[in-house]
Scaffold this motif. Structure first.
Motif, short mmCIF file in Angstrom:
data_model
loop_
_atom_site.label_atom_id
_atom_site.label_comp_id
_atom_site.label_asym_id
_atom_site.label_seq_id
_atom_site.Cartn_x
_atom_site.Cartn_y
_atom_site.Cartn_z
N GLN A 145 0.71 -1.08 -0.06
CA GLN A 145 0.01 -0.13 0.07
C GLN A 145 0.77 1.17 -0.18
N THR A 146 0.13 2.50 -0.18
CA THR A 146 0.93 3.67 -0.45
C THR A 146 0.39 4.41 0.88
N LEU A 147 1.39 5.01 1.65
CA LEU A 147 1.11 5.81 2.93
C LEU A 147 1.59 7.27 2.74
N LEU A 148 0.69 8.15 3.03
CA LEU A 148 1.32 9.49 3.12
C LEU A 148 1.54 9.97 4.61
N VAL A 149 2.74 10.22 5.00
CA VAL A 149 3.08 10.89 6.32
C VAL A 149 3.16 12.29 6.16
N ARG A 150 2.18 12.97 6.87
CA ARG A 150 2.14 14.58 6.57
C ARG A 150 2.69 15.04 8.11
N GLY A 151 3.90 15.62 7.61
CA GLY A 151 4.88 15.98 8.84
C GLY A 151 5.94 14.98 9.26
N LEU A 169 5.32 -1.19 2.74
CA LEU A 169 4.73 0.13 2.02
C LEU A 169 5.66 0.91 1.30
N ASN A 170 4.79 1.75 0.28
CA ASN A 170 5.53 2.81 -0.25
C ASN A 170 4.94 4.18 0.38
N VAL A 171 5.89 4.86 0.82
CA VAL A 171 5.95 6.07 1.56
C VAL A 171 6.08 7.28 0.98
N ILE A 172 4.93 8.24 1.03
CA ILE A 172 5.07 9.63 0.74
C ILE A 172 5.36 10.59 1.82
N ALA A 173 6.41 11.27 1.94
CA ALA A 173 6.55 11.96 3.17
C ALA A 173 6.70 13.58 2.87
N ASN A 182 17.10 15.33 1.84
CA ASN A 182 17.97 14.16 1.92
C ASN A 182 17.64 13.24 3.15
N ARG A 183 17.26 13.72 4.29
CA ARG A 183 17.03 12.90 5.58
C ARG A 183 16.13 12.12 5.30
N LEU A 184 14.90 12.51 4.68
CA LEU A 184 13.58 11.68 4.52
C LEU A 184 14.02 10.38 3.60
N GLU A 185 14.79 10.83 2.49
CA GLU A 185 15.16 9.83 1.38
C GLU A 185 16.06 8.92 1.79
N GLN A 186 17.11 9.32 2.89
CA GLN A 186 18.01 8.45 3.52
C GLN A 186 17.19 7.34 4.24
N LEU A 187 16.16 7.84 4.99
CA LEU A 187 15.21 6.99 5.70
C LEU A 187 14.29 6.17 4.97
N GLY A 188 14.40 6.10 3.64
CA GLY A 188 13.47 5.47 2.80
C GLY A 188 12.38 5.96 2.08
N ALA A 189 12.16 7.16 2.26
CA ALA A 189 10.71 7.69 1.79
C ALA A 189 10.96 7.55 0.17
N ASN A 190 9.67 7.21 -0.57
CA ASN A 190 9.83 6.75 -1.64
C ASN A 190 9.66 7.97 -2.59
#
Length: 328
Positions: A145-151, A169-173, A182-190
């Motif tokens: 599934q795809t999850l949006l993390v707002r904040g 899951l696929n994550v949109i941050a 870069n921090r969010l991408e390093q932690l795995g955000a798609n």
């Protein structure tokens, strides 16, 4: 024992290190020697008087890790590694900013067998239990599934990102600052979306049919926009109030809530209640995944016990980009 106490609302300077008595555990309680604890916004709100009046002596802190001193019922043995969170901490009982804490047994989690340091373990309980409650219990997330993390740069947002990725899951941050990409991408955000107040159109470009789930950490101020990202039968769970008071006014059920979507608000006060027992939490698994390098650590800085005031100042500056912990 030494503990931080608050007797007046105010800034970090109202945190006073004092010698106080350690409450003996009752029949439904466990006494724990605190080895480390994580820092949370809820403690700054409590200190500032935003979570009810401060009467008498308040010991802040809503989570800790350590070793069992005494369990009158013998469920947990002396010396056993455990975590605890919520269960009235800093409200109806002394909180965890102390050398010892007496907590409800229902709010104690067995961590025997974990190899993480106390500092690393202290970064886990409140954030990851909240994420588990909102994503698994509240929205029944599934692999793929795809999850949006707002904040997503908040401690809960970062925990949601790393936990969701570990669950497949696929994550949109989202973040308000391009410097955090870069921090969010390093932690795995798609995908990382820069949040200027509205992100629904950008998310719909990424996923035209809508996404499966959204975790709303900012709160009421962005909720309507987050809801617009959902597919039919998608779900959104509100877990944070970073954007202000939890008030939606007015809210039009037909115009603001897309067809067949689910809206919920998850409160960590449920931890340890009959509605949310903690005997099947993923916390030991998360600790194992981090120890094995399969999940990233969210701990960004460790403070000494006599440096809690400075830790509060850093937390309120919004510059941490991860979990702050205190080691005793």
């Amino acid at each position: 024992m030494k503990a931080y106490v608050i007797q007046n609302a105010g800034g970090p300077d109202v945190l006073q290190l004092r010698d106080i008595a350690s409450p003996e555990p009752g029949p439904d309680e466990v006494q724990i020697r605190v080895r480390a604890f994580g820092l949370n916004r809820a403690e700054t709100y409590r200190r500032a008087g935003k979570m009810g009046p401060i009467s008498g002596q308040v010991v802040p802190g809503i989570e800790a890790v350590g070793e069992v001193i005494r369990d009158p019922a013998g469920v947990f043995r002396t010396g056993q590694r455990v975590a605890t969170a919520m269960g009235g901490l800093q409200f109806s009982r002394n909180g965890s900013y102390a050398e010892q804490v007496t907590v409800l047994r229902s709010n104690v989690i067995d961590l025997d067998g974990t190899t993480l340091s106390w500092e690393e373990l202290a970064a886990l309980p409140e954030a990851f239990l909240t994420v588990w409650g909102a994503l698994d219990k509240g929205m029944s997330i599934e692999q793929g599934q795809t999850l949006l993390v707002r904040g997503a740069t908040s401690s809960v947002g970062l925990a949601a990102l790393t936990y969701a990725k570990a669950c497949g899951l696929n994550v949109i941050a989202t973040t308000r600052s391009p410097a955090n990409r870069n921090r969010l991408e390093q932690l795995g955000a798609n995908h990382v979306v820069i949040d200027a107040g509205e992100v629904a159109d950008i998310v719909r470009e990424i996923s035209p049919a809508g996404i499966d789930a959204a975790l709303e950490v900012i709160g009421a101020s962005t909720l309507r926009d987050s809801i617009k990202t959902l597919r039919p039968f998608g779900a959104v769970s509100v877990v944070g109030l970073l954007g202000g008071p939890p008030v939606l006014e007015p809210f039009h059920l037909m115009q603001d809530l897309p067809a067949a979507t689910r809206l919920s608000f998850f409160q960590s006060g449920l931890f340890g209640t009959p509605a949310m027992p903690l005997n099947d939490t993923p916390l030991p698994w998360i600790a194992q995944e981090i120890a094995a390098g399969r999940m990233p650590s969210l701990r960004v800085q460790t403070f000494d016990f006599d440096d809690v005031r400075r830790a509060h100042s850093l937390m309120e500056s919004n510059r941490a980009l991860g979990k702050l912990v205190v080691r005793l």
